[in-house]
Design an enzyme around this catalytic site. Structure first.
Site, PDB file in Angstrom:
ATOM      1  N   MET A 164       0.510  -4.637 -11.889  1.00  0.00           N
ATOM      2  CA  MET A 164      -0.334  -3.457 -11.900  1.00  0.00           C
ATOM      3  C   MET A 164       0.494  -2.315 -11.357  1.00  0.00           C
ATOM      4  SD  MET A 164      -3.516  -3.627  -9.262  1.00  0.00           S
ATOM      5  CE  MET A 164      -3.119  -3.924  -7.572  1.00  0.00           C
ATOM      6  N   ARG A 297      -8.279  -7.345  -3.700  1.00  0.00           N
ATOM      7  CA  ARG A 297      -8.451  -7.021  -2.291  1.00  0.00           C
ATOM      8  C   ARG A 297      -8.963  -8.215  -1.502  1.00  0.00           C
ATOM      9  NH1 ARG A 297     -10.335  -0.644  -2.929  1.00  0.00           N
ATOM     10  NH2 ARG A 297      -8.192   0.125  -2.970  1.00  0.00           N
ATOM     11  N   TYR A 441      -0.616  -2.733   1.562  1.00  0.00           N
ATOM     12  CA  TYR A 441      -0.781  -2.548   0.115  1.00  0.00           C
ATOM     13  C   TYR A 441      -2.187  -2.870  -0.358  1.00  0.00           C
ATOM     14  CZ  TYR A 441       0.901  -7.546  -0.459  1.00  0.00           C
ATOM     15  OH  TYR A 441       1.118  -8.894  -0.416  1.00  0.00           O
ATOM     16  N   GLU A 442      -2.439  -2.566  -1.621  1.00  0.00           N
ATOM     17  CA  GLU A 442      -3.782  -2.633  -2.221  1.00  0.00           C
ATOM     18  C   GLU A 442      -4.762  -1.693  -1.508  1.00  0.00           C
ATOM     19  OE1 GLU A 442      -4.561  -4.035  -4.918  1.00  0.00           O
ATOM     20  OE2 GLU A 442      -2.827  -5.307  -5.274  1.00  0.00           O
ATOM     21  N   GLY A 443      -4.261  -0.595  -0.996  1.00  0.00           N
ATOM     22  CA  GLY A 443      -5.080   0.339  -0.220  1.00  0.00           C
ATOM     23  C   GLY A 443      -4.966  -0.016   1.248  1.00  0.00           C
TER      24      GLY A 443
END
Length: 592
Positions: A164, A297, A441-443
């Site tokens: 992604m 997440r 990561y991933e927000g």
């Protein structure tokens, strides 16, 4: 580094005795024919064999060796390619993928246990298949039938992997300012140009093709996040017969040299007019990508859980074996010149903190996984909608709280070994390093907190919090006299959460900084309360068991520890939340 052993007994306890997942499957048409308790147990046993025997033994060597980059080619650590091949042959890459497209179609509550095993075995290795599974979810939910049929079966089979591609050098969290462009072509495809950074598995030698999901903007795109579209861009173009064609104009410009996850190829990816195809509707790419990211997440939260579980195994073995000093007179081993580390109160504090966070996290990941399954498979729309609300609330908590507590646990695991935890021989420092990225990561976890308090709680005026509160109330009503103290603690904690929430919501119209200032403490509060709920729920089940297995008495004792030593941390959180935003904004820029 101790050998990894999956916590199969605890996983089965949580799944079947606490959450009764087989009862859910029995009324879900898509799952009732393929899943029952015995099947789930057998799947987890096989997963344990794969992760314990194939993946975990290579984790330290892979970390030492890392990935190498030369002339746009990335070579993974020794052993990865063969291990990935065996993983793919066993069907483990497509565990959650649509069975009609070559996947196993396992419910998320089962795959969550498998993901924990993978992360405990080797987080770096787990990322190659984990990102592929997420990409499959996005494609299955939003792509055309032609794209699905062309790509998903090969990805589910582990023949191709997925990525992604979101972040750009100037745009991390703020995706609305991305610059990657997608120009329409006469044949219906698009030419993508731009640079993406921090792309996990962007280039590697594990499979023949890599399928990139790329966020980009069309020429007439709206400004901001409303103008983002999603595209599928393969490393090698795919011919009509499914064979690989010419190399696409996408290549790795470099790999990052990181603190941890050395076996994972984190790449800078350059798209130079690369051929791609639109996935879903134009300008709806962010929504399509979030289909993937909601699952990812939870998966990142499980990375924190897996690292903690691996660290705990080594720390416990060491504490039982290492003799150092003397405990109190009543605990002294007179047959030896020193006692094991287990007699010392501080060692017990750290081990029990690890154990409480790990087992609480395992219950939490299963709880969220069960809600994801209900949101997808429940036979009645009301059940699906209720589960979807819980998923919306708990996804940011799963990502942030599980990785925060995961890092704390791995640091405890390192500390228990003292100097031996700091050197590389025992592996404890690797789990600290590998776990650290999961908070980023991933927000980032701060972004997750803003999502929870700003979008989910304040955005719904507190409505999304009610399904969790209802579940907590149900368990409180089931608690007998033996758990009256802990039940009172949980009720007080829940009331504090409600009171704090109401106080924040009242300030939103007049204090523009209130959400940004209090979000992190608020998420932590929700996390501790949710774990307390699950610990009480597990304790009630364990205490009611007629089994003489010490597993059940240990579960009860760990629940007592959580309520005595960890839940009281919320007192400081509540105080900070009640203090508002003023102290954060007293400083001018020059005051820092």
């Amino acid at each position: 580094m101790s050998d990894y052993k999956a916590s199969l007994q605890d996983m089965n306890f949580v799944l079947h005795e606490v959450f009764g997942v087989a009862d859910d499957w029995a009324v879900m048409p898509e799952l009732q024919e393929m899943m029952d308790a015995d099947t789930a147990t057998a799947i987890l046993e096989e997963a344990a064999k794969v992760t314990e025997g194939l993946i975990a033994p290579n984790a330290r060597n892979a970390d030492e060796q890392g990935v190498s980059y030369r002339d746009a080619t990335v070579t993974t650590p020794d052993g990865y390619k063969e291990a990935f091949r065996q993983l793919a042959e066993g069907g483990w890459v497509g565990v959650t993928a649509n069975p009609e497209l070559g996947g196993m179609g396992l419910p998320k509550v089962i795959s969550a246990q498998y993901e924990e095993m993978m992360c405990a075995a080797d987080i770096s290795f787990s990322l190659y298949s984990g990102l592929t599974a997420g990409a499959i979810i996005a494609l299955d939910s939003h792509a055309s039938d032609e794209i699905k049929q062309t790509y998903i079966p090969r990805m589910a089979a582990g023949e191709w992997t997925g990525t992604m591609c979101l972040t750009e050098p100037h745009a991390g969290t703020d995706l609305g300012i991305i610059r990657t462009k997608a120009e329409p072509q006469a044949d219906g495809s698009f030419a993508l140009s731009g640079t993406k950074i921090f792309i996990t598995g962007g280039e590697h030698d594990l499979t023949d093709n890599i399928i990139h999901l790329v966020l980009a903007k069309l020429p007439d795109a709206l400004a901001g996040s409303k103008g983002i579209s999603l595209f599928i861009v393969p490393k090698f173009l795919v011919n009509d017969d499914g064979s690989l064609g010419e190399r696409n104009a996408v290549a790795a410009g470099s790999v990052e040299h990181k603190m941890g996850i050395h076996g994972s190829a984190t790449c800078v990816m350059n798209f130079d007019g690369a051929k791609g195809w639109l996935v879903g509707e134009p300008n709806r790419g962010l929504a399509a990508m979030f289909t993937m990211m909601n699952y990812e997440r939870l998966g990142v939260g499980i990375q924190g859980l897996g690292a903690a579980a691996r660290s705990y195994g080594t720390a416990l073995d060491y504490a039982k074996d290492r003799r150092q000093g003397r405990g109190a007179k009543a605990t002294q081993d007179t047959s030896a010149s020193a006692d094991t580390l287990l007699v010392h109160g501080d060692i017990r504090r750290m081990l029990l903190t690890m154990k409480a966070f790990i087992e609480g996290g395992r219950a939490f990941s299963s709880y969220v996984g069960q809600q994801l399954d209900r949101a997808k498979y429940a036979p009645h729309v009301e059940e699906r909608e209720a589960a979807d609300k819980l998923v919306a609330l708990l996804t940011p908590v799963a990502k942030a709280f599980m990785t925060d507590t995961g890092l704390e646990a791995t640091i405890h695991g390192q500390q228990i070994l003292g100097g031996h935890g700091y050197v590389r021989e025992w592996g404890q420092e690797q789990w600290v390093r590998d776990c650290r990225i999961a908070q980023i990561y991933e927000g980032t976890n701060g972004i997750q907190a803003l999502d929870l308090l700003g979008r989910k709680v304040a955005g719904s005026r507190g409505e999304l919090l009610k399904p969790l509160l209802a579940d907590i109330e149900k368990t409180l009503n089931e608690a007998g006299d033996n758990w009256s103290k802990e039940a009172a603690q949980l009720r007080a904690a829940t009331e504090a959460l409600v009171s704090v929430t109401e106080g924040i919501l009242k300030q939103v119209p007049t204090d523009e900084n209130i959400i940004n200032s209090l979000a992190v403490e608020y998420l932590q509060l929700v996390g501790y309360v949710a774990y307390a709920y699950l610990w009480l729920r597990m304790a009630l089940v364990a205490e009611a068991s007629d089994s003489t297995d010490s597993f059940y008495s240990a579960k009860v004792k760990t629940a007592r520890f959580y309520f005595a030593k960890l839940l009281p941390r919320i007192d400081g959180l509540v105080g900070a939340l009640e203090s508002g935003s003023e102290s954060l904004y007293l400083h001018d820029e020059d005051d820092f």
